[in-house]
Design a protein around this motif. Sequence first.
Motif, PDB file in Angstrom:
ATOM      1  N   ALA A  35       0.851  -1.187   0.000  1.00 44.74           N
ATOM      2  CA  ALA A  35       0.000   0.000   0.000  1.00 44.74           C
ATOM      3  C   ALA A  35       0.884   1.232   0.000  1.00 44.74           C
ATOM      4  CB  ALA A  35      -0.914   0.008   1.222  1.00 44.74           C
ATOM      5  N   LEU A  36       0.597   2.150  -0.900  1.00 44.64           N
ATOM      6  CA  LEU A  36       1.340   3.404  -0.979  1.00 44.64           C
ATOM      7  C   LEU A  36       0.653   4.421  -0.072  1.00 44.64           C
ATOM      8  CD1 LEU A  36       3.691   4.817  -2.434  1.00 44.64           C
ATOM      9  CD2 LEU A  36       2.059   5.532  -4.182  1.00 44.64           C
ATOM     10  N   VAL A  37       1.408   4.938   0.905  1.00 43.35           N
ATOM     11  CA  VAL A  37       0.807   5.853   1.886  1.00 43.35           C
ATOM     12  C   VAL A  37       1.754   7.012   2.160  1.00 43.35           C
ATOM     13  CG1 VAL A  37      -0.511   4.019   3.030  1.00 43.35           C
ATOM     14  CG2 VAL A  37       1.776   4.571   3.847  1.00 43.35           C
ATOM     15  N   THR A  38       1.164   8.087   2.710  1.00 43.01           N
ATOM     16  CA  THR A  38       1.958   9.237   3.156  1.00 43.01           C
ATOM     17  C   THR A  38       2.202   9.099   4.648  1.00 43.01           C
ATOM     18  OG1 THR A  38       0.906  10.613   1.483  1.00 43.01           O
ATOM     19  CG2 THR A  38       2.069  11.746   3.238  1.00 43.01           C
ATOM     20  N   PHE A  39       3.464   9.269   5.053  1.00 40.07           N
ATOM     21  CA  PHE A  39       3.833   9.129   6.462  1.00 40.07           C
ATOM     22  C   PHE A  39       4.509  10.420   6.904  1.00 40.07           C
ATOM     23  CE2 PHE A  39       6.869   7.617   9.782  1.00 40.07           C
ATOM     24  CZ  PHE A  39       5.930   7.166  10.691  1.00 40.07           C
ATOM     25  N   GLY A  40       4.090  10.936   8.065  1.00 44.85           N
ATOM     26  CA  GLY A  40       4.610  12.227   8.492  1.00 44.85           C
ATOM     27  C   GLY A  40       3.949  13.328   7.680  1.00 44.85           C
ATOM     28  N   ARG A  41       4.699  14.380   7.399  1.00 44.22           N
ATOM     29  CA  ARG A  41       4.118  15.499   6.647  1.00 44.22           C
ATOM     30  C   ARG A  41       3.835  15.128   5.203  1.00 44.22           C
ATOM     31  NH1 ARG A  41       7.068  21.192   8.245  1.00 44.22           N
ATOM     32  NH2 ARG A  41       6.353  21.317  10.400  1.00 44.22           N
ATOM     33  N   ASN A  42       4.888  14.716   4.487  1.00 42.28           N
ATOM     34  CA  ASN A  42       4.673  14.433   3.070  1.00 42.28           C
ATOM     35  C   ASN A  42       5.612  13.357   2.534  1.00 42.28           C
ATOM     36  OD1 ASN A  42       6.944  16.002   3.287  1.00 42.28           O
ATOM     37  ND2 ASN A  42       6.079  17.785   2.251  1.00 42.28           N
ATOM     38  N   LYS A  43       6.220  12.564   3.434  1.00 43.12           N
ATOM     39  CA  LYS A  43       7.074  11.460   3.009  1.00 43.12           C
ATOM     40  C   LYS A  43       6.185  10.293   2.593  1.00 43.12           C
ATOM     41  CE  LYS A  43      11.159   9.216   3.005  1.00 43.12           C
ATOM     42  NZ  LYS A  43      12.305   9.568   2.183  1.00 43.12           N
ATOM     43  N   MET A  44       6.496   9.685   1.457  1.00 44.88           N
ATOM     44  CA  MET A  44       5.686   8.573   0.967  1.00 44.88           C
ATOM     45  C   MET A  44       6.467   7.263   1.081  1.00 44.88           C
ATOM     46  SD  MET A  44       3.764  10.153  -2.356  1.00 44.88           S
ATOM     47  CE  MET A  44       2.493   8.913  -2.330  1.00 44.88           C
ATOM     48  N   VAL A  91      -5.096   5.608   2.326  1.00 48.73           N
ATOM     49  CA  VAL A  91      -4.188   4.893   1.433  1.00 48.73           C
ATOM     50  C   VAL A  91      -4.230   5.586   0.074  1.00 48.73           C
ATOM     51  CG1 VAL A  91      -3.795   2.715   0.210  1.00 48.73           C
ATOM     52  CG2 VAL A  91      -4.480   2.682   2.625  1.00 48.73           C
ATOM     53  N   ASP A  92      -3.057   5.889  -0.489  1.00 47.68           N
ATOM     54  CA  ASP A  92      -3.017   6.568  -1.789  1.00 47.68           C
ATOM     55  C   ASP A  92      -3.284   5.606  -2.940  1.00 47.68           C
ATOM     56  OD1 ASP A  92      -2.325   9.310  -1.041  1.00 47.68           O
ATOM     57  OD2 ASP A  92      -0.488   8.416  -0.275  1.00 47.68           O
ATOM     58  N   ASP A  93      -2.688   4.384  -2.837  1.00 46.51           N
ATOM     59  CA  ASP A  93      -2.878   3.445  -3.949  1.00 46.51           C
ATOM     60  C   ASP A  93      -2.359   2.071  -3.540  1.00 46.51           C
ATOM     61  OD1 ASP A  93      -3.624   2.534  -6.416  1.00 46.51           O
ATOM     62  OD2 ASP A  93      -1.901   3.359  -7.494  1.00 46.51           O
ATOM     63  N   PHE A  94      -2.768   1.045  -4.283  1.00 44.30           N
ATOM     64  CA  PHE A  94      -2.202  -0.297  -4.186  1.00 44.30           C
ATOM     65  C   PHE A  94      -1.416  -0.534  -5.471  1.00 44.30           C
ATOM     66  CE2 PHE A  94      -6.214  -1.143  -1.610  1.00 44.30           C
ATOM     67  CZ  PHE A  94      -5.562  -0.957  -0.400  1.00 44.30           C
ATOM     68  N   PRO A  95      -0.081  -0.637  -5.398  1.00 46.50           N
ATOM     69  CA  PRO A  95       0.711  -0.763  -6.626  1.00 46.50           C
ATOM     70  C   PRO A  95       0.546  -2.095  -7.357  1.00 46.50           C
ATOM     71  CG  PRO A  95       2.073  -0.080  -4.749  1.00 46.50           C
ATOM     72  CD  PRO A  95       0.765  -0.530  -4.210  1.00 46.50           C
ATOM     73  N   ASP A  96       0.012  -3.127  -6.659  1.00 49.96           N
ATOM     74  CA  ASP A  96      -0.056  -4.468  -7.253  1.00 49.96           C
ATOM     75  C   ASP A  96      -1.494  -4.969  -7.318  1.00 49.96           C
ATOM     76  OD1 ASP A  96       2.877  -4.584  -7.041  1.00 49.96           O
ATOM     77  OD2 ASP A  96       2.496  -4.849  -4.898  1.00 49.96           O
ATOM     78  N   ASP A  97      -1.669  -6.043  -8.083  1.00 51.64           N
ATOM     79  CA  ASP A  97      -2.984  -6.683  -8.186  1.00 51.64           C
ATOM     80  C   ASP A  97      -3.166  -7.804  -7.170  1.00 51.64           C
ATOM     81  OD1 ASP A  97      -3.716  -5.063 -10.321  1.00 51.64           O
ATOM     82  OD2 ASP A  97      -2.721  -6.386 -11.761  1.00 51.64           O
ATOM     83  N   ARG A  98      -2.065  -8.221  -6.523  1.00 47.64           N
ATOM     84  CA  ARG A  98      -2.158  -9.313  -5.552  1.00 47.64           C
ATOM     85  C   ARG A  98      -1.167  -9.061  -4.422  1.00 47.64           C
ATOM     86  NH1 ARG A  98       0.433 -12.160  -9.972  1.00 47.64           N
ATOM     87  NH2 ARG A  98       2.671 -12.339  -9.556  1.00 47.64           N
ATOM     88  N   PRO A  99      -1.341  -9.726  -3.292  1.00 49.58           N
ATOM     89  CA  PRO A  99      -0.415  -9.551  -2.163  1.00 49.58           C
ATOM     90  C   PRO A  99       1.001 -10.001  -2.523  1.00 49.58           C
ATOM     91  CG  PRO A  99      -2.458 -10.591  -1.438  1.00 49.58           C
ATOM     92  CD  PRO A  99      -2.497 -10.585  -2.935  1.00 49.58           C
ATOM     93  N   VAL A 100       1.989  -9.388  -1.869  1.00 48.86           N
ATOM     94  CA  VAL A 100       3.383  -9.808  -2.046  1.00 48.86           C
ATOM     95  C   VAL A 100       3.853 -10.638  -0.854  1.00 48.86           C
ATOM     96  CG1 VAL A 100       3.975  -7.841  -3.495  1.00 48.86           C
ATOM     97  CG2 VAL A 100       4.286  -7.672  -1.024  1.00 48.86           C
ATOM     98  N   LEU A 101       3.075 -10.637   0.225  1.00 50.80           N
ATOM     99  CA  LEU A 101       3.383 -11.436   1.412  1.00 50.80           C
ATOM    100  C   LEU A 101       2.175 -12.280   1.779  1.00 50.80           C
ATOM    101  CD1 LEU A 101       5.197  -8.794   3.662  1.00 50.80           C
ATOM    102  CD2 LEU A 101       6.259 -10.708   2.495  1.00 50.80           C
ATOM    103  N   ARG A 102       2.445 -13.429   2.376  1.00 50.61           N
ATOM    104  CA  ARG A 102       1.367 -14.316   2.811  1.00 50.61           C
ATOM    105  C   ARG A 102       1.103 -14.117   4.308  1.00 50.61           C
ATOM    106  NH1 ARG A 102       0.647 -17.614  -1.496  1.00 50.61           N
ATOM    107  NH2 ARG A 102       2.433 -17.871  -2.901  1.00 50.61           N
ATOM    108  N   PRO A 103      -0.109 -14.439   4.786  1.00 52.90           N
ATOM    109  CA  PRO A 103      -0.427 -14.241   6.201  1.00 52.90           C
ATOM    110  C   PRO A 103       0.556 -14.933   7.145  1.00 52.90           C
ATOM    111  CG  PRO A 103      -2.438 -14.654   4.965  1.00 52.90           C
ATOM    112  CD  PRO A 103      -1.306 -14.843   4.007  1.00 52.90           C
TER     113      PRO A 103
END
Length: 817
Positions: free
Chosen positions: A34-43, A66-78
């Motif tokens: 998940a692409l997100v902003t953390f702090g003031r404007n760090k992504m 959340v700004d965006d999901f870069p992928d169509d599927r998870p990259v890690l498993r539970p």
Amino acid sequence: MVIAKIILPVPVKSNFDYLVPPALEERAEVGMRALVTFGRNKMYTGVIKSLREESEDAVLRKLKQVDDFPDDRPVLRPLQLQLFEWIAYYYFCTEGEVLKASLPAGLKLESEVTVESAQVPGWEELELTPPEYDLLSILRGRPWMTVPEVGQIWNIAGPLPRLRNMEARGLVRIVHRLKDGYKPKTEKYVELAPEWQDEEALHGAFGMVGNAPRQEEVLMLVVESWFKKEPLAKKALRKRIDGSDSGIKGLIKKGILLEIDVPVDRVARLQYRENKKDIELNAEQVTALEKIQASFVSEPNRPVLLHGVTGSGKTHLYIELIREALDRGEEVLYLLPEIALTQQIIDKIKSEFGEKVGVYHSRFNDNERVEIWQKVLVGDYAIVIGVRSAIFLPFAKLGLIVVDEEHDHSFKQNEPNPRYNARDIAVYCAHLLACRVLLGSATPSFESFQNASLKKYALATIHNRAVKSELPQIAIVDMREQRKKRLGQGHFSQPLLDAVRRTLERREQAILFQNRRGFVPWLTCMNCGHVPRCINCDISLTYHKAKGQLRCHYCGYTDHEFAQCEKCGSYDLKQQGIGTERIEEELKALFPEARIARMDLDTTRSRNGFLKLIRSFEKHEIDILVGTQMVSKGLDFENVTLVGVIEADLMLNFADFRAYERAYQLLTQVSGRAGRAQKKGQVLIQTFMPDNPVLKLLQQPYTHFFDLEMPNRKALDYPPYTRVIRLELRHKNQLFLETQAEGLRNILLPTFGRTLLGPEYPMVTRLRNEYRQIAMLKLPRNASVGKVRKVLAERIAFYYKHAPKKTLRILVDVDPM
């Protein structure tokens, strides 16, 4: 409303809640980036750990989205996320640090601070400093620059305050831009445009190019591929028409052909030498295999330790167990301690299992590692051979983990966090993932062998070599006598010189081991005694003759000006000690007819450097191979009959409670390279300490050494009888470090009492411009890690709360090596 708890690759204890916008809710899954902003404007790109529904009232705390999901599927498993949680808990770090260590760099997007011109009209007429004028002049021809690039132009370390001043005056804009991450590699292909893809249309196409022979030739080739349903690469097509592009461009312009980008693998088919042999297990191997199989059936979660002497054919057992796992539809992870071991194992495993085998290590670039990660994720690889970081790969049906050379300290990451041991994580995976774990070694770690003795691990043993050859004869060469009688030449004793000569006469090969690279470890001024030292670390600089430099092996600092003493100006500099480079030079002078090569970090830095050396040695294009510990582990050469150890005392005198254990392991492993086929092997070990107990026990069974050393461990409360946690305190100011170290000790002492040792200065007191002190907690084996961790975290937090500055760095290393 959907709330996502996200792990961010930052060293912060907690994870963070983000609101998933309605437009993204259907795509949200646990394990997805998940692409997100953390702090003031760090992504950053984080990973979703969990999702939950909350009412709108609950999200009035103004959660960021959340700004965006870069992928169509998870990259890690539970299950991986559960593993990350345990690693963070056990190794005293954060889940964000585990995430940062595990994901390939290409999957860890984050923003960087850049500066762009504010396009102020007439800025040339404004009152500007020369650096400001230079920057705006450069930005006239560039859309933006990174802050480090500005620092290089201005020749200062931290340009951001000055840039903020320029921003306040309206001259520039400071912008956070997302760095480029992984991009698929594509190759140009050509194909018929859809409207020409039938026989009637094709007649018309050929009619259009009747007066252009080159276009007609191209069209014939494309049509041929279309009928065969074989994609046609533009590069391949160009080769078939003498390298010309004109015919292709003409057909594209007429709309008959389309040029398309097709994703291709960066990870090319692995090169390997066919090494498939019909192996018939001997009786001892069969017994060991049956014992392992029986243990896996009765107690699948119980690790098994395979203790087999060097050359006993442990790899053959691994192959049988891998085959059984594949028959069950499971995946296999084969862990090796370092890259140096992988190629011969790749040869053996790929010869057996072909394209099912993948490889994962640091010699692959970032994009290649992303593609290997994705191949594991979708199940393209059934077997992965890898170094310690491969323990993080996203397997779906992991059924067997083989940890070869399990004793090796390279499985332990020392810096940065998490300071994990891949072998120990593999053992935990046996419980978490319900997979089988096999640890293999000729010289097991004391911890693993003790666990086997206490029945925590099952134990299978092979006492003899697989082929009809004996273990090599080991002779100890007393260098005191050699020096006294003035025997030998240079750093070589007479027995070693004679043995090398006989080996060359028989057209056999030799390995000479010196566990120190470079030409000499240090230079000494014979006028004033000065030794050149690193400007960043409290360590002498190693002389590398081939590169003409003094080099620090800790921080990489180099000095090319050393012809005379920097302190008194004398030219009388003496070379002290010996490294692999000097061994190689002396050998070439002593045996000018021999083909000699060196294997150490300096000669194997290139991606294929190690492979070239291995292949040359296998083909007997090299007679004598000089190397560091790279030559000691796992390598199998049928024509090597002599192993020489130049300086055993270096290992025996190291200031560490594991020094004897490591020396025994390393000397046994390097000795095991000799006489692995039908030819008898010989090992010569040069030492000034011939009566050392480690040397005397080298030809005895491993258990004799284990039984001798364990009472010392018990008497001094060292592992495996205790659990050690190491605290390293770092600061640039030595006086501040000493004061704060004493303050931290006073905070910890009431809780930990006699189990706390130090803080004290280590042998290397300063590294990378930071002074260091070390403290150790020696805890009873049955102490609760959870309780100790909780109390230690509280005590450290208490220190920071009351510390005059927050600048002291406290690094915690659980089970240090």
